[in-house]
Scaffold this motif. Structure first.
Motif, mmCIF file in Angstrom:
data_model
loop_
_atom_site.group_PDB
_atom_site.id
_atom_site.type_symbol
_atom_site.label_atom_id
_atom_site.label_comp_id
_atom_site.label_asym_id
_atom_site.label_seq_id
_atom_site.Cartn_x
_atom_site.Cartn_y
_atom_site.Cartn_z
ATOM 1 N N GLN A 115 0.666 -1.189 -0.002
ATOM 2 C CA GLN A 115 0.093 0.012 0.134
ATOM 3 C C GLN A 115 0.855 1.325 0.123
ATOM 4 O OE1 GLN A 115 -3.677 -0.154 0.117
ATOM 5 N NE2 GLN A 115 -2.750 1.968 -0.879
ATOM 6 N N PHE B 19 2.706 3.441 -8.273
ATOM 7 C CA PHE B 19 1.896 2.214 -8.436
ATOM 8 C C PHE B 19 2.761 1.034 -9.034
ATOM 9 C CE2 PHE B 19 -1.717 -0.332 -10.262
ATOM 10 C CZ PHE B 19 -2.189 -0.592 -8.942
ATOM 11 N N ALA C 182 -3.275 -11.531 -6.944
ATOM 12 C CA ALA C 182 -2.456 -10.170 -7.120
ATOM 13 C C ALA C 182 -3.246 -9.391 -7.787
ATOM 14 C CB ALA C 182 -1.068 -10.753 -7.887
ATOM 15 N N ILE D 128 -5.611 -7.590 -5.168
ATOM 16 C CA ILE D 128 -4.696 -6.796 -4.209
ATOM 17 C C ILE D 128 -4.320 -5.549 -4.618
ATOM 18 C CG2 ILE D 128 -2.166 -7.570 -4.163
ATOM 19 C CD1 ILE D 128 -2.392 -7.960 -1.046
ATOM 20 N N LEU D 129 -3.691 -5.508 -5.933
ATOM 21 C CA LEU D 129 -3.375 -4.251 -6.582
ATOM 22 C C LEU D 129 -4.433 -3.374 -6.999
ATOM 23 C CD1 LEU D 129 -0.712 -5.786 -9.258
ATOM 24 C CD2 LEU D 129 -0.286 -4.437 -7.488
ATOM 25 N N MET E 280 -7.029 -3.365 -4.878
ATOM 26 C CA MET E 280 -7.391 -2.734 -3.607
ATOM 27 C C MET E 280 -6.389 -1.648 -3.218
ATOM 28 S SD MET E 280 -8.053 -4.963 -0.599
ATOM 29 C CE MET E 280 -6.592 -6.174 -0.356
ATOM 30 N N LEU E 281 -5.074 -1.946 -3.686
ATOM 31 C CA LEU E 281 -4.287 -0.988 -3.202
ATOM 32 C C LEU E 281 -4.441 0.467 -4.029
ATOM 33 C CD1 LEU E 281 -0.764 -2.746 -3.513
ATOM 34 C CD2 LEU E 281 -1.826 -2.393 -1.561
ATOM 35 N N LEU E 282 -4.731 0.325 -5.413
ATOM 36 C CA LEU E 282 -5.135 1.382 -6.148
ATOM 37 C C LEU E 282 -6.516 2.157 -5.571
ATOM 38 C CD1 LEU E 282 -4.155 2.840 -8.630
ATOM 39 C CD2 LEU E 282 -5.663 1.492 -10.069
ATOM 40 N N LEU F 250 -8.235 -4.657 -12.542
ATOM 41 C CA LEU F 250 -7.521 -5.285 -11.543
ATOM 42 C C LEU F 250 -8.085 -6.105 -10.961
ATOM 43 C CD1 LEU F 250 -4.858 -2.647 -10.690
ATOM 44 C CD2 LEU F 250 -4.141 -4.724 -11.719
#
Lengths: 515, 732
Positions: free
Chosen positions: A402, A409, B240, B243-244, B246-248, B286
Motif C-alpha cells: 500500500q 503504483f 495479485a 490486491i493491486l 485494492m491498493l489502487l 485489476l
C-alpha cells in the motif's frame, strides 16, 4: 538502572554463568541457559507494556560515560521501533535453546555461551543510542555467530563462516569510517545530540559529504539486510549454520541491517536517502523477484528458505524507501513477521534434518503420513510465509504494498509478482516434502514432534496468528516512532518532498526523536 | 433474539467446528493417522479410476458396507463428527435466516457490525486534499447482496455437509475432511460478510487455501497434490490482481470500506470514464483479474477442471455453491465502480461470453462425468460475468442463486452415480442406470432440465433474463446475445449427452460392478431431493417481467434493489426494447434448448453410432476439444517451465557464477595478491633486509672469528698484540 539495562545485562550474566559451570554437567548448562533466556524474555515483555505512548523519543534511557576520552557513552534506550526487535531476540533465544537440546552434543558449554553472547550483542545493537556503542555491539554480535557457524556447522562451515565474517566486516569497516567522520564534525558520538544538532542547524553536511556518509552506512546495512546483489553470503551461511544459528541469523541478524537503515540512514541523511531511493527500490524489487525465482529451483531446503529471505527482505527495503507512513510501518511489521515465520521455517527444517539427516528435498516425500503434527505446523508456517491473510506476513506485505502504491503504483505491480511466486516455491516445496508416497527412509526415521518440540513451535504459531489478526497489539508504537522518523527525514531536505504534510497525529514536540 | 447484531457469530460456528476437528480430530478418529496412506484402495472407491480396476476385492466389500450401515467402524466418536460439523453449519444457517428476516424490517436494508480495528494507519492528505485514514475493520456488513450469499453458502453448504456424512463414511480422513469443510465455510462466510475489501480478501485467500487442502485431500496421489497446488497458484495470480486493485482503490478513493466506496463514487466527484481508460477503469480491471482467478474465467480457468481430484462433495461445495461465485459476488459488490467504467465492463462481458462458449465446447467431448460438470460450471460462470458486464448485476446474482441449486445437485448426483458404480467416473463405462438408482436419476433429471433452460425450472428464469439483458441493455450487444444463445444450445446438448450416457440406453458397466450397483443411503438422497425441489422453485422468485407477475414472483430483484440502486441500473431495467421482442427471444432460446436435448437424444440414444462416426470424420477438431484447446500445455510451456523454472534455473546459475563468482573472484584476487605479497615480502622486502644482513654478516666474518668469547683467547690476543706492538716499536 532501568529495566532495559537488566534486559541487556541478563544474557551477559547468563554467558558468564554458563562459563562457570563445569563442562561435564551438560544438563546443568542447558538448564542454566534456558532459565536465563526465559527470564530475559519475561523481563523484555515489561519493556513493551511499560512503553508509554505519551513520552516522545526513547524510553528506559540510561546515559553514563563509558570512556572518558574520546567521550563514549553507555547510552541506551528503546522506542516503538526497537522494542519489538529486542523482544523478537529474547523470544527466539529460548526457542533456539530448546531445539538445540539434543541436536548439539559436542562442546555444549561453548554453544550455549555463544548463543547468550549473541543475544547480548543483538539486544545491544537495537538499544544503543551512541554511535560508537552501536558499532561495538554490531561487532560483538558478529563474533559468536562466526563461531556458531564455524564450529557447529555442516561440511563447508569454515568457508561459510569466513565468507559471512568478511562480508559483514567489509561493510562495517566503512561504517566505522563514517562514524569517526561524524565524530570529527560533531564532536560527539551521542546519537540524540547529533540529531538535535542536525535539526538545529549546528551540524550540516554538504551534499557530497552526505552522500558519501550515507553510502558508508548504507552499504554496511545493505550487506546485512541483504539487498541484491550483496546477498550471496546468506545462502552459504544458512546452509552451513546449525539450526539455532540459522534461526538467529535469519530472524534477528538480518533485521540489524533494516533497523540501521530506518534508525540511522533516514534521519541522519534524509537528502541522500531520498536521492538514492529510486535506485534502492529497483534493487529491492529485483531482490523480491530474483530471490523468489532462485528459491524455486533450489534442491536444498535451507537454501530455498534463505533465498526466500532475500525476497521477503526486499519488501522491507521497498517499504522503507517508499518514504510513506504505511510503507515504513509495513516494513517494520514485515521485519518482525519475517523473524517469526522464517525463524519457524528454519526450526522445522532443522527438525527434519535431525530426523532424516538430509537437507535435500529429493530425500523426502510423504512426511505428512509419517509425521502429521510436524506437517501441520509446517503447513501453517508455509502459509504464513506466503502471506495468507489472518497470518502475520500478510499484514506486513499489504502495508508495504500500500505504501509503495501510494508512492508509485508501478512498484507495487512488480512487487506483487513476488507475492505470486512465493506461493509457487513454498507450495512446491511443501508438496515435494510432505505429499506423495512415503519412502522407507522417511517412514523409519521421521517421527512426529515430541513434547519439547511442540513447546518450541507452538509459541511461533501463536505469534503468527496473533500478529495476523490483532495488529492493534503491535502496530501503534511502531506507527508513532515511524511518524517521528519520517518527520525527521523531511528536515534538511534540499529538494521538495513530494508528499504533502501529514495531519497532526502527535504533538509537534513529540515529532523530534530524542528531546 | 437480535440476530442482526450477532452476524459476526455466523462465520464463527463453522470455525469452531474446524478448530475442534483439526486440533482434536485425531483423537476422535478411530484409526491411527498413519493409516491414511496405507489403505489408498479404500479411499479410491469413491474417486479415481484405479479402484474399479485394481481393487475389485476391496470395492465390493465396501460397496456392501455402504448399504448396510454407517457407523460400522468408527462407532460413537464418528457420530460426534457427523453431528458436530453439519450442526455448526446448521447453526450458521439458522442465524443467517434470522438475521435476513430481521434485515427485511430495517428500512435502509443495511446493517454493520464492527468488532475491532484490524489494520490501521495514520491519517494523511489525499492528492485532492481530502483527509484519509488507512484502516480496515474486523467488521461485517449485512445487506441484500450479502444476505443472498450467506443463505446460499450456509443452506447449500449444510446439505453438502449432510451428504458428506454418507459419502465419506468409510474414508480414513473423515475428521480431517470435515475440519477442512468447516474451515471452508468459515472463510466463505468471511468473504461474503466482510464490510471492506481487505477483510473480504481474508476470506478470498482463505477459501483458496481450503480448496488447496480439499483438492489435495488424497495427498499421497501425485495428481491430487498437483491439482491442489495448481488451484492455489493460479488463484494467486488472480489474487495479485485483487490486491493491486485494492491498493489502487485506497490510493485513489482513500478507503476500502464498501459503504464508503459506494458513497464516494456516487458523490459526483468521479465521472463515468466513457472517454478513455482511466484510473477507475484500471482499478476495476485489476479487481476483475482477481475475479477471473477465483471464478475460473479466461485466462485463469485452468485450475477448475483439475480440481476434480478432490472428493465429490468438495467439487459441489467449491465449484457449485460457493467458492467460484466469489468473483461474481465481488464484481457485484463493486457495482458502483463498474457502473463508472464502461470499458472494463465491456471486457467483463466479453470475457464472460467467450469463457461461456469455450468451456461449453470443451464439455461437449469430455467423458469423465465430473469434468463435464466442471466445464459446465466454468461456462455458467461465464454467463454470470456476461450479466455483470452488461450492468445487470441482480441478474448475475440471480443466476448465481439458481445455479447453486442445480449445479450442487448435479455434482452430488454424479457423486451418487460414482458411488453406485464403485468409483467409476468414465461415462463410457456407465449407461442404463436409470432404474437401478432411481432417486439419483430423477433428481439429476430435474437438474438437467434446469440447466438446459426448460421453462418452469430454475435455470430457465435466470438464464433467460441474462440473455434478455445481453440483448437489450445499453451495454449489451447482438454479438453477446448470440454467443450466449449458442452456449445455451450447447449446454442443453452436453448435459443431456451426460444424462444419456449415464442413465439411459444399454448398460456398459463392467459385469462384476454391475451386480453391486445400489442406491445411496438416505444421508445422500435426502439432500439430493431437497436440492431438486430447490432447482424447481428457486427460479420462481424472478419471473420474467413479460409474464406480468408481481409480489414474491418478482421478489428477488426487489430485494436486491438497495444494493444496486442507481440510475444505470434503472435504465437497464427499463430496457429499450418492447415486450414482443422479449417474447420472441424467449421462444428462440427455449427452442434451442429443446433442439440441444433432441440432438443429444438422437446421437446417444437412438443412433449411438453417430458420435463415433463424427469423431472419426473430424479428428483434429475432436482432438483439439478433447485436449481443451491445448491451453494447459501452452501455459506449462510459457509460465511453468519458461518463466518460473527456466528463469529460476537461469538466475540460479547467474547467482552462483556471476554474483557469487564475483565475490569468490574478489576472494581469489585477495588470495592471489596476498600470495604475491608474501613472495614480494619474502624475496624483495625481506630479501633486501636479508641481503643487508648477509653483507653485514660477510663483512663481519673476520671479526666474528676472533670473537670467540673465550677469555684465554682474548688474553692470547692481548699478549700477541702487545708483543706485536712492542716488536714494531723495537724494530723501528
Amino acid at each position: 538502572m532501568s529495566l532495559l539495562d537488566i534486559v541487556l545485562a541478563l544474557p551477559l550474566l547468563g554467558f558468564l554463568a554458563v562459563l562457570l559451570v563445569p563442562r561435564q554437567n551438560e544438563e546443568t548448562i542447558r538448564r542454566t541457559a534456558m532459565v536465563i533466556a526465559v527470564v530475559t524474555f519475561l523481563a523484555s515483555i515489561g519493556l513493551a507494556t511499560g512503553l508509554s505512548s505519551d513520552v516522545p523519543g526513547p524510553q528506559f534511557v540510561t546515559d553514563v560515560i563509558w570512556i572518558a576520552f574520546p567521550e563514549i557513552h553507555y547510552h541506551v534506550g528503546t522506542d516503538g521501533l526497537s522494542v519489538w526487535l529486542v523482544i523478537l531476540s529474547t523470544f527466539l533465544t529460548p526457542i533456539c535453546i530448546l531445539i538445540s537440546w539434543r541436536s548439539i552434543d559436542k562442546r555444549v558449554k561453548e554453544f550455549y555461551a555463544f548463543l547468550l553472547l549473541l543475544e547480548f550483542g543483538l539486544i545491544g545493537v537495537f538499544v544503543s543510542l551512541d554511535l560508537f556503542l552501536f558499532y561495538v555491539f554490531w561487532e560483538v554480535s558478529l563474533v559468536p555467530m562466526y563461531f556458531l557457524i564455524g564450529i557447529w556447522g555442516h561440511e563447508r562451515r569454515i568457508y561459510a563462516a569466513v565468507k559471512f565474517f568478511l562480508y559483514t566486516m567489509a561493510g562495517s569497516s566503512l561504517m566505522l569510517v563514517g562514524i569517526i567522520y561524524i565524530y570529527n564534525r560533531a564532536g560527539t558520538f551521542n546519537y540524540t545530540t547529533i540529531l538535535d544538532m542536525l535539526n538545529g542547524g549546528k551540524l550540516g553536511f554538504t551534499p557530497g559529504e552526505e552522500m558519501l556518509l550515507f553510502l558508508a552506512f548504507f552499504i554496511a546495512f545493505a550487506i546485512k539486510v541483504p539487498l541484491f546483489p550483496l546477498h550471496t553470503w546468506l545462502p552459504d551461511a544458512h546452509v552451513e549454520a546449525p539450526t539455532a544459528g540459522s534461526v538467529m541469523l535469519a530472524s534477528v541478524m538480518l533485521k540489524m541491517g533494516a533497523y540501521g537503515l530506518i534508525r540511522y540512514c533516514l534521519p541522519m541523511f534524509p537528502d541522500a536517502s531520498r536521492r538514492c531511493a529510486p535506485w534502492i527500490i529497483v534493487l529491492a524489487i529485483i531482490g523480491i523477484i530474483y530471490g523468489a525465482l532462485v528459491a524455486m529451483v533450489q534442491p536444498n531446503m535451507k537454501k530455498l528458505v534463505a533465498y526466500s529471505s532475500v525476497s521477503h527482505l526486499g519488501f522491507v527495503v521497498l517499504g522503507i524507501f517508499s518514504f510513506t507512513q504505511l510503507g515504513l510501518d509495513g516494513a517494520v511489521y514485515q521485519m518482525l513477521n519475517h523473524g517469526i515465520s522464517t525463524g519457524a521455517l528454519f526450526v522445522l527444517v532443522g527438525l527434519l534434518y535431525e530426523r532424516r539427516h538430509s537437507l535435500e528435498i529429493a530425500d523426502y516425500g510423504g512426511v505428512a503420513t509419517a509425521a502429521p503434527g510436524l506437517s501441520t505446523v509446517f503447513l501453517i508456517t508455509t502459509l504464513a510465509s506466503v502471506g495468507l491473510p489472518m497470518l502475520n506476513n500478510f499484514v506486513g506485505e499489504y502495508l508495504v504494498l500500500q505504501g509503495a502504491a501510494q508512492a508509485n503504483f508501478r512498484w507495487a505491480v512488480f512487487a506483487a509478482i513476488g507475492v505470486i511466486l512465493s506461493a509457487c516455491y513454498m507450495l512446491w516445496l511443501y508438496q515435494r516434502v510432505f505429499y506423495g508416497d512415503t519412502p522407507e527412509a522417511v517412514a523409519d526415521h521421521v517421527h512426529d514432534l515430541n513434547h519439547r518440540e511442540w513447546v518450541a513451535t507452538v509459541p511461533l504459531l501463536a505469534m503468527m496468528l496473533w500478529m495476523g489478526v490483532y495488529t492493534a497489539s503491535f502496530l501503534p508504537p511502531i506507527t508513532r516512532t515511524n511518524y517521528a522518523i519520517l518527520e525527521q527525514s523531511k528536515m534538511n531536505v534540499r529538494f521538495r518532498v513530494a508528499a504533502p504534510p501529514h495531519a497532526p497525529y502527535l504533538s509537534a514536540r513529540e515529532v523530534r526523536l530524542g528531546r | 433474539m437480535n440476530f442482526l447484531d450477532q452476524i459476526w457469530l455466523i462465520p464463527l460456528f463453522p470455525l469452531f467446528g474446524a478448530v475442534v476437528m483439526l486440533l482434536f480430530g485425531s483423537k476422535l478418529d478411530p484409526q491411527p493417522a498413519s493409516d491414511v496412506a496405507v489403505a489408498p484402495g479404500v479411499e479410491l472407491t469413491h474417486d479415481g479410476h484405479e479402484a474399479a480396476h485394481h481393487h475389485h476385492g476391496h470395492t465390493h466389500e465396501h460397496a456392501h458396507e455402504h448399504v448396510t450401515g454407517h457407523d460400522h467402524h468408527g462407532g460413537g466418536l464418528k457420530t460426534v463428527v457427523s453431528l458436530l460439523c453439519p450442526g455448526m453449519v446448521l447453526l450458521s444457517l439458522i442465524w443467517s435466516a434470522g438475521a435476513v428476516l430481521q434485515l427485511a424490517n430495517v428500512p435502509e436494508r443495511s446493517h454493520e457490525v464492527i468488532q475491532f480495528t484490524w489494520l490501521a494507519g495514520l491519517p494523511f492528505h489525499m492528492a485532492g486534499g481530502r483527509l484519509a485514514t488507512f484502516s480496515a475493520d474486523w467488521g461485517f456488513l449485512l445487506d441484500p447482496l450479502s444476505s443472498v450469499m450467506i443463505l446460499v453458502v450456509t443452506g447449500i453448504g449444510f446439505l453438502i455437509h449432510v451428504y458428506s456424512t454418507g459419502y465419506m463414511a468409510h474414508d480414513n480422513g473423515y475428521y480431517r475432511f470435515f475440519g477442512y469443510l468447516n474451515l471452508f465455510v468459515f472463510f466463505m462466510l468471511m468473504l461474503v460478510l466482510a464490510n471492506n475489501y481487505a477483510l473480504m480478501f481474508v476470506g478470498w485467500e482463505g477459501v483458496g487455501l481450503c480448496s488447496y487442502l480439499l483438492i489435495g485431500f488424497y495427498f499421497h496421489k501425485k495428481s491430487a497434490g498437483d491439482a491442489g497446488k495448481k488451484a492455489f497458484v493460479v488463484n494467486r495470480v488472480g489474487d495479485a490482481g485483487f490486491i493491486l486493485g485494492m491498493l489502487l482503490m485506497f490510493s485513489v478513493l482513500g478507503t476500502v470500506k464498501f459503504v464508503d466506496v459506494r458513497q464516494i463514487l456516487g458523490s459526483g466527484n468521479f465521472r463515468a470514464e466513457t472517454a478513455g481508460f482511466g484510473v477507475l477503469s484500471t482499478m476495476a480491471l485489476l479487481l476483475f483479474i482477481g475475479a477471473t482467478g477465483k471464478s475460473a474465467q479466461i485466462p485463469l480457468y485452468v485450475w477448475l477442471p483439475d480440481a476434480m481430484e478432490g472428493p465429490t462433495p468438495v467439487s459441489a461445495l467449491i465449484h457449485a455453491a460457493t467458492m467460484v461465485t466469489a468473483g461474481v459476488y465481488m464484481v457485484a459488490r463493486s457495482a458502483a465502480l463498474y457502473q463508472l467504467t464502461p470499458h472494463t465492463s465491456t471486457i467483463v462481458a466479453s470475457v464472460g461470453a467467450f469463457t461461456a462458449i469455450l468451456a461449453a465446447t470443451i464439455a461437449l467431448v469430455q467423458n469423465d462425468i465430473k469434468r463435464v460438470l466442471a466445464y459446465s460450471t466454468v461456462s455458467q460462470l461465464g454467463y454470470m460475468f456476461l450479466a455483470l458486464g452488461v450492468g445487470a448485476y441482480w441478474v448475475a446474482i440471480f443466476h448465481l442463486f439458481t445455479h447453486a441449486f442445480f449445479k450442487a445437485l448435479l455434482f452430488l448426483g454424479s457423486g451418487s452415480v460414482i458411488h453406485a458404480v464403485s468409483g467409476e467416473q468414465d461415462m463410457r463405462r456407465m449407461g442404463g442406470l436409470k432404474d437401478k438408482i432411481p432417486i439419483t436419476h430423477w433428481t439429476m433429471f430435474v437438474a438437467a432440465l434446469a440447466i438446459a433452460g426448460i421453462p418452469g425450472f430454475a435455470g430457465f428464469f435466470s438464464k433467460d433474463e441474462i440473455l434478455w439483458q445481453a440483448y437489450s441493455s445499453q451495454q449489451g450487444s447482438n454479438a453477446l446475445y448470440v454467443v450466449g444463445l449458442l452456449t445455451a444450445g450447447l449446454t442443453a446438448f452436453y448435459m443431456w449427452r451426460l444424462m444419456h450416457m449415464t442413465f439411459y440406453g444399454r448398460s456398459r458397466v463392467a459385469p462384476e460392478i454391475e451386480a453391486h450397483i445400489h442406491e445411496s443411503p438416505a444421508s445422500m438422497t435426502v439432500p439430493l431431493t431437497l436440492l431438486a425441489i430447490g432447482s424447481v422453485l428457486a427460479g420462481w422468485i424472478g419471473t420474467p417481467r413479460l409474464w406480468g407477475m408481481s409480489g414474491w414472483f418478482r421478489g428477488f430483484e426487489q430485494w436486491l434493489e438497495p444494493s444496486f440502486a442507481s440510475a444505470a441500473v434503472e435504465a437497464v431495467k427499463e430496457g429499450a426494447h418492447d415486450a414482443s421482442t422479449e417474447g420472441i427471444l424467449m421462444g428462440v432460446s427455449i427452442a434451442l434448448a429443446l433442439i440441444g436435448i433432441g440432438i443429444a437424444r438422437y446421437c446417444y440414444h437412438i443412433r449411438p453410432e453417430i458420435p463415433g462416426a463424427i469423431e472419426a470424420r473430424c479428428g483434429p477438431i475432436h482432438r483439439t476439444l478433447s485436449n481443451k484447446w491445448y491451453v494447459d500445455e501452452i501455459y506449462d510451456f510459457l509460465f511453468v517451465n519458461g518463466f518460473a523454472k527456466g528463469g529460476g534455473t537461469l538466475l540460479g546459475a547467474f547467482d552462483r557464477n556471476v554474483i557469487d563468482g564475483g565475490v569468490n573472484g574478489a576472494g581469489w584476487f585477495t588470495r592471489f595478491s596476498s600470495s604475491f605479497s608474501i613472495w614480494w615480502d619474502t624475496w624483495i622486502v625481506d630479501g633486501t633486509v636479508r641481503l643487508t644482513s648477509l653483507l653485514v654478516k660477510v663483512s663481519s666474518y673476520p671479526v666474528r672469528i676472533v670473537q670467540t668469547g673465550r677469555v684465554q683467547a682474548y688474553a692470547l690476543f692481548v699478549v700477541v698484540g702487545a708483543l706485536a706492538f712492542f716488536g714494531y716499536y723495537l724494530a723501528r
